[in-house]
Motif scaffolding. Structure first.
Motif, PDB file in Angstrom:
ATOM      1  N   TYR A 107       2.733  -1.861   4.319  1.00  0.00           N
ATOM      2  CA  TYR A 107       3.775  -0.835   3.952  1.00  0.00           C
ATOM      3  C   TYR A 107       5.164  -1.242   4.489  1.00  0.00           C
ATOM      4  CZ  TYR A 107      -0.375   2.069   2.795  1.00  0.00           C
ATOM      5  OH  TYR A 107      -1.674   2.402   2.170  1.00  0.00           O
ATOM      6  N   ASP A 108       5.265  -2.110   5.413  1.00  0.00           N
ATOM      7  CA  ASP A 108       6.617  -2.539   6.128  1.00  0.00           C
ATOM      8  C   ASP A 108       7.403  -3.323   5.161  1.00  0.00           C
ATOM      9  OD1 ASP A 108       6.276  -1.149   8.390  1.00  0.00           O
ATOM     10  OD2 ASP A 108       5.322  -2.800   9.322  1.00  0.00           O
ATOM     11  N   ASP A 109       6.560  -3.944   3.931  1.00  0.00           N
ATOM     12  CA  ASP A 109       7.110  -4.497   2.971  1.00  0.00           C
ATOM     13  C   ASP A 109       7.862  -3.721   1.908  1.00  0.00           C
ATOM     14  OD1 ASP A 109       7.141  -7.727   1.567  1.00  0.00           O
ATOM     15  OD2 ASP A 109       6.795  -5.966   0.336  1.00  0.00           O
ATOM     16  N   TRP A 110       9.340  -3.772   1.775  1.00  0.00           N
ATOM     17  CA  TRP A 110       9.847  -2.768   0.941  1.00  0.00           C
ATOM     18  C   TRP A 110       9.163  -2.907  -0.617  1.00  0.00           C
ATOM     19  CZ3 TRP A 110      13.091   1.095   1.835  1.00  0.00           C
ATOM     20  CH2 TRP A 110      13.732   0.903   3.096  1.00  0.00           C
ATOM     21  N   ASP A 111       8.801  -4.037  -1.000  1.00  0.00           N
ATOM     22  CA  ASP A 111       8.277  -4.276  -2.407  1.00  0.00           C
ATOM     23  C   ASP A 111       6.615  -3.678  -2.403  1.00  0.00           C
ATOM     24  OD1 ASP A 111      10.201  -5.926  -3.509  1.00  0.00           O
ATOM     25  OD2 ASP A 111       9.242  -7.780  -3.319  1.00  0.00           O
ATOM     26  N   TYR A 112       5.845  -3.700  -1.393  1.00  0.00           N
ATOM     27  CA  TYR A 112       4.811  -3.220  -1.569  1.00  0.00           C
ATOM     28  C   TYR A 112       4.797  -1.717  -1.459  1.00  0.00           C
ATOM     29  CZ  TYR A 112      -0.374  -2.481  -0.899  1.00  0.00           C
ATOM     30  OH  TYR A 112      -1.551  -1.736  -0.954  1.00  0.00           O
ATOM     31  N   ALA A 113       5.870  -1.386  -0.412  1.00  0.00           N
ATOM     32  CA  ALA A 113       5.887   0.248  -0.213  1.00  0.00           C
ATOM     33  C   ALA A 113       6.400   0.833  -1.578  1.00  0.00           C
ATOM     34  CB  ALA A 113       7.042   0.495   0.850  1.00  0.00           C
ATOM     35  N   PHE A 114       7.236   0.250  -2.389  1.00  0.00           N
ATOM     36  CA  PHE A 114       7.912   0.543  -3.709  1.00  0.00           C
ATOM     37  C   PHE A 114       6.625   0.859  -4.767  1.00  0.00           C
ATOM     38  CE2 PHE A 114       9.274  -0.081  -8.035  1.00  0.00           C
ATOM     39  CZ  PHE A 114      10.003   0.817  -8.289  1.00  0.00           C
ATOM     40  N   TRP A 115       5.783  -0.239  -4.717  1.00  0.00           N
ATOM     41  CA  TRP A 115       4.567  -0.445  -5.968  1.00  0.00           C
ATOM     42  C   TRP A 115       3.695   0.812  -5.333  1.00  0.00           C
ATOM     43  CZ3 TRP A 115       4.845  -5.987  -4.861  1.00  0.00           C
ATOM     44  CH2 TRP A 115       5.790  -6.693  -5.725  1.00  0.00           C
TER      45      TRP A 115
END
Length: 393
Positions: free
Chosen positions: A341-349
């Motif tokens: 979840y620290d990855d902005w892309d993954y958190a967005f998805w």
């Protein structure tokens, strides 16, 4: 509110910090046996910690750069039921591997026909000698493809009202008759969700969790129980980016020069601060020995769409680049490799799942309306009828 966070010189902090200095790269089993995975649990599983010591453990673990074993279903939801309602043999068999992260768990709750209505589930467990035989279909099962252990809710008494004929079982996810089909989502990462088909799966009777027919009460408790994570401001279930990090990032790339975007950022930032104060109020209540109540539903109901707004604004601030995977919105804020979840892309998805998981917004609104505002309960003419008479075809 009345709270005081434990300071650097707090006497309980010294032994915790000393342990992490002596064990700079602890494994999951070490963390579990030290009591740091569930510090609020009784010994030997935890430290019987109050909220203050839990906060110290969280802070010192983060200071040491150590992440606890990742086994959210066991640690956050279901293992507490095993601790309370399980047999000695079940606790010995399942708890240490769960807390150490050696055996991933999944929750076999949701079904295609029932949605969030757990009382409508159709999966049936029929007693056959010293086994139960299970037949049914589960969906949206997180981590089923990795899980060694499944917490299954099944109907053992079809002739009782829908909420009274349920039971829970601890099952081996590699048992004959279990078939797992992944649900591929838009994240592009390894699948999170799965369908699980159970075809005449035989479960030893000693895998019944609690008493037969108590499945509804156990399930409600598990859906309301979360590990006490007192210091996590992230937008995705307390993990990942926060509103403060968003504003820092927007400032870093000069996006706040846009007046309209600056107004949105201010709105999201204020939301984040309101949620932070709600978390502090919860912390204050716990430090003053007040039992948690339904106010947790308000926090989740507000936090889930807030998290979506945090990551959505970050992506939109990127402009067209935001549509390209791997184009980080804020160069100085990099994933540390421990939490996806620290990855902005993954958190967005992933953020779109947060308003559905562990209680939809509609369910939470019902909780707030009925239990906090005292509004009339939603009418259910089937609530007291035998489930076998209300079964949909």
């Amino acid at each position: 509110m009345d709270f005081e966070l434990p300071g650097e010189d707090h006497p309980a902090r010294k032994p915790v910090r000393a342990w992490f200095e002596a064990n700079p790269r602890p494994g999951g089993r070490q963390l579990a046996e030290a009591g740091f995975v569930v510090p609020h649990w009784p010994r030997p599983w935890g430290l019987a910690a109050d909220s203050e010591l839990q906060l110290i453990v969280d802070q010192e673990m983060k200071r040491a750069g150590v992440s606890p074993p990742r086994n959210p279903v066991a640690v956050n939801n279901c293992a507490q039921s095993l601790l309370t309602h399980g047999t000695d043999a079940q606790r010995e068999r399942f708890l240490w591997p769960a807390l150490a992260g050696e055996e991933t768990w999944c929750m076999l709750f949701s079904e295609p026909s029932g949605g969030s209505d757990l009382g409508a589930l159709r999966t049936v467990a029929r007693r056959d000698g010293d086994h139960y035989v299970v037949k049914g279909h589960k969906i949206w099962t997180s981590l089923a493809h990795k899980a060694k252990v499944g917490v299954l809710v099944a109907r053992t008494h079809p002739d009782l009202p829908k909420h009274k004929g349920l039971s829970q079982f601890l099952i081996d996810m590699d048992a004959p008759g279990i078939r797992i089909r992944p649900i591929i989502d838009m994240s592009g990462h390894e699948n999170e969700y799965n369908e699980v088909f159970l075809e005449d799966v035989r479960i030893p009777a000693d895998r019944l969790l609690g008493k037969e027919g108590e499945g509804w009460a156990l399930s409600v408790t598990q859906l309301q129980t979360e590990r006490v994570a007192l210091s996590r401001p992230g937008a995705i279930w307390g993990h990942g980016p926060s509103a403060r990090e968003l504003v820092e990032g927007l400032s870093e790339i000069g996006a706040l020069n846009d007046g309209a975007l600056r107004d949105e950022a201010a709105h999201v930032y204020i939301e984040g601060e309101i949620l932070r104060l709600l978390a502090y109020r919860s912390l204050s209540d716990r430090m003053n020995a007040k039992a948690p109540g339904p106010e947790g539903a308000i926090h989740k109901m507000l936090a889930a769409p807030h998290g979506q707004r945090v990551v959505d604004l970050a992506k939109r601030a990127q402009g067209p680049r935001g549509m390209i995977a791997g184009e980080r919105p804020f160069p100085s804020q990099l994933a540390d490799g421990h939490d996806p979840y620290d990855d902005w892309d993954y958190a967005f998805w992933f953020s779109h799942a947060v308003t559905l998981g562990v209680g939809t917004q509609e369910i939470l609104k019902n909780v707030v309306a009925e239990r906090m505002l005292g509004l009339p309960r939603e009418l259910d003419p089937t609530a007291q009828l035998p489930w076998s008479q209300t079964r949909r075809t």
